[in-house]
Scaffold this active site. Structure first.
Site, PDB file in Angstrom:
ATOM      1  NE  ARG A   1      38.699  14.093  27.147  1.00 23.89           N
ATOM      2  CZ  ARG A   1      39.106  13.110  26.708  1.00 23.89           C
ATOM      3  NH1 ARG A   1      40.231  12.779  26.285  1.00 23.89           N
ATOM      4  NH2 ARG A   1      37.826  12.364  26.193  1.00 23.89           N
TER       5      ARG A   1
ATOM      6  CE  LYS B   1      34.822  -2.813  14.714  1.00 27.97           C
ATOM      7  NZ  LYS B   1      35.871  -3.120  15.630  1.00 27.97           N
TER       8      LYS B   1
ATOM      9  N   GLY C   1      32.624  10.659  23.209  1.00 28.23           N
ATOM     10  CA  GLY C   1      33.200  10.266  21.837  1.00 28.23           C
ATOM     11  C   GLY C   1      32.711  10.964  20.615  1.00 28.23           C
TER      12      GLY C   1
ATOM     13  N   GLY D   1      33.163   5.358  26.271  1.00 27.29           N
ATOM     14  CA  GLY D   1      32.786   3.865  26.453  1.00 27.29           C
ATOM     15  C   GLY D   1      32.300   3.965  28.010  1.00 27.29           C
TER      16      GLY D   1
HETATM   17  P1  AMP Z   1      32.181   3.860  16.681  1.00 29.34           P
HETATM   18  O1  AMP Z   1      33.520   3.768  16.927  1.00 29.34           O
HETATM   19  O2  AMP Z   1      31.597   2.633  16.561  1.00 29.34           O
HETATM   20  O3  AMP Z   1      31.188   4.905  17.359  1.00 29.34           O
HETATM   21  O4  AMP Z   1      32.020   4.459  15.246  1.00 29.34           O
HETATM   22  C1  AMP Z   1      32.312   5.559  14.672  1.00 29.34           C
HETATM   23  C2  AMP Z   1      32.751   5.696  13.091  1.00 29.34           C
HETATM   24  O5  AMP Z   1      31.486   5.099  12.509  1.00 29.34           O
HETATM   25  C3  AMP Z   1      32.921   6.946  12.486  1.00 29.34           C
HETATM   26  O6  AMP Z   1      34.312   7.047  12.351  1.00 29.34           O
HETATM   27  C4  AMP Z   1      32.122   6.804  11.395  1.00 29.34           C
HETATM   28  O7  AMP Z   1      32.762   7.610  10.118  1.00 29.34           O
HETATM   29  C5  AMP Z   1      31.711   5.350  11.139  1.00 29.34           C
HETATM   30  N1  AMP Z   1      30.560   5.061  10.428  1.00 29.34           N
HETATM   31  C6  AMP Z   1      29.306   5.738  10.729  1.00 29.34           C
HETATM   32  N2  AMP Z   1      28.402   5.224   9.533  1.00 29.34           N
HETATM   33  C7  AMP Z   1      29.239   4.642   8.804  1.00 29.34           C
HETATM   34  C8  AMP Z   1      28.749   3.957   7.801  1.00 29.34           C
HETATM   35  N3  AMP Z   1      27.535   4.062   7.329  1.00 29.34           N
HETATM   36  N4  AMP Z   1      29.708   3.489   6.926  1.00 29.34           N
HETATM   37  C9  AMP Z   1      30.959   3.310   7.383  1.00 29.34           C
HETATM   38  N5  AMP Z   1      31.295   3.846   8.539  1.00 29.34           N
HETATM   39  C10 AMP Z   1      30.437   4.657   9.366  1.00 29.34           C
END
Ligand code: AMP
Length: 395
Positions: free
Chosen positions: A39, A203, A353, A376
């Protein structure tokens, strides 16, 4: 009103002037050691541009989450030291970002001198966009430059309140933000088709807005990661113990309904890497998720289908891992998508991210056209929202 880019400002805007530059030095630290200085390196073109034109520079950034209180563990001291090495000149680091001491140091700065203010978030007023705090920061300088895209979706003082205190001709975006606007703006507004979006992560709730927006713009949306399981459950499929946001099932159903009348096709995984738990050392690939296991990755058939779409795309936007990519056996899907993206001739855009981290870990950074500096912020941009910091630069 249009946005000035730093190179649009006349040279006299810098000559002997003090420039307040909001940068993103929110670097990962191990104790006081910076583990990745990307960065800081990324901010150098904008910093050097101002210095070469005779500015004295007041840099400002946040680091971590000090929650409005001074915290020596989150001092920008390591960033100041690294910047000093990279610029081969001294970097002054006061012990605060506002106050009499800082004001005096700023007023005494000579052209070519650099000062990095202490962590903005040591003051709760930063996140509250407090007008008095913004006025104190703005009073330090004659010209304002923002190059911290990762904070652009937040209405914080250093990116919104401070910007608003400079006349239009005296505020500008740096080269990093310019590049973000070019890629996320033009490339996604008039994408080379087919335009394929790849979404993943934990999510679905974080990505409802972006899915809705992409259903209108994209030709295909490929969904992996745990968010796929909420959509699959909404379709009535069995997902075993996979991570599901039950409170979002209704919303997921509405999205599925929208697909039938949308431009974009929605592709969900057809096979999965499953295991009993997050800590399992091995995973098994299956098309059907049993009641005693959870899906932690996309399977090989899904990888092949997603890779084919990516290979034939004109533009690809990717945000979010396809599985628990932090664990090697569950990282295969994410790494395969990264490789497919690197090999594709499509304009490739990665939305910050975790997906940006996966690209770096795979050593594929140079094969991707644009890796956004804001996770984000890039999602909100793609969603079609005007980011508060960008709106403030526009005025
Ligand atoms: P996000 O912050 O929503 O982009 O999610 C990222 C996180 O989602 C990462 O730390 C991954 O380990 C988790 N992740 C992705 N796929 C899965 C899954 N099938 N089950 C549980 N966690 C997951």
């Amino acid at each position: 009103m249009s946005i000035n880019i730093i190179s649009d400002l006349a040279d006299k805007a810098f000559d002997g002037q003090r420039v307040f530059m909001r940068v993103d030095f929110n670097v990962p630290l191990d104790g006081s050691k910076i583990t990745d200085d990307a960065r800081i390196v990324a901010a150098l073109p904008t910093i050097k541009h101002a210095l070469e034109r005779g500015a004295s520079l007041i840099l400002a950034s946040h680091l971590g989450r000090p929650k409005g209180k001074a915290n020596p563990a989150l001092s920008l001291e390591p960033a100041a030291a690294r910047l000093s090495e990279l610029l081969r000149r001294d970097v002054i680091l006061p012990d605060d970002c506002v106050g009499d001491g800082v004001r005096k140091l700023a007023s005494e700065l000579e052209p070519g001198q650099v000062m990095l203010l202490e962590n903005l978030r040591f003051h709760k007023e930063e996140k509250k966009n407090d007008p008095e705090f913004a006025a104190q920061l703005a009073a330090l300088a004659d010209t304002y430059v923002n190059d911290a895209f990762g904070t652009s979706h937040r209405a914080h003082a250093s990116v919104v309140g401070v910007a608003g205190r400079f006349a239009h001709a005296r505020r500008a975006a740096g080269f990093l933000i310019q590049r973000e606007l070019e890629f996320l703006g033009s490339a996604l507004e008039e994408p080379k088709r087919p335009f394929v979006a790849v979404l993943g992560g934990a999510k679905v709730s974080d990505k409802i807005g972006v899915i809705r927006a992409l259903l209108k713009k994209a030709d295909a949306i490929l969904v992996g990661g745990a968010m796929a399981y909420t959509l699959m459950k909404a379709q009535g499929k069995t997902v075993g113990k996979s991570l599901v946001e039950d409170e979002r099932l209704e919303e997921a159903r509405k999205i599925l309904e929208l697909v039938s009348t949308s431009r974009a096709a929605l592709l969900l995984p057809s096979d999965h890497g499953v295991a009993e738990s997050f800590d399992s050392a091995e995973i098994t690939y299956t098309k059907f998720i049993g009641s005693d296991v959870a899906g932690f990755d996309i399977g090989p058939e899904t990888v092949a289908a997603f890779s084919k779409r990516i290979a034939n795309a004109g533009t690809v936007f990717w945000n979010g891992p396809m599985g628990v990519f932090e664990k090697a056996p569950m990282a295969v899907g994410t790494m395969s998508v990264a490789k497919a993206l690197a090999q594709s001739k499509a304009v490739s855009i990665v939305g910050g991210g975790d997906s940006a981290a996966a690209i770096r870990v795979a050593g594929l950074r140079d094969e991707i056209d644009h890796v956004s500096t804001g996770g984000g912020a890039s999602l909100e941009f793609v969603e079609g929202q005007e980011l508060p910091a960008i709106a403030a630069l526009r005025g």
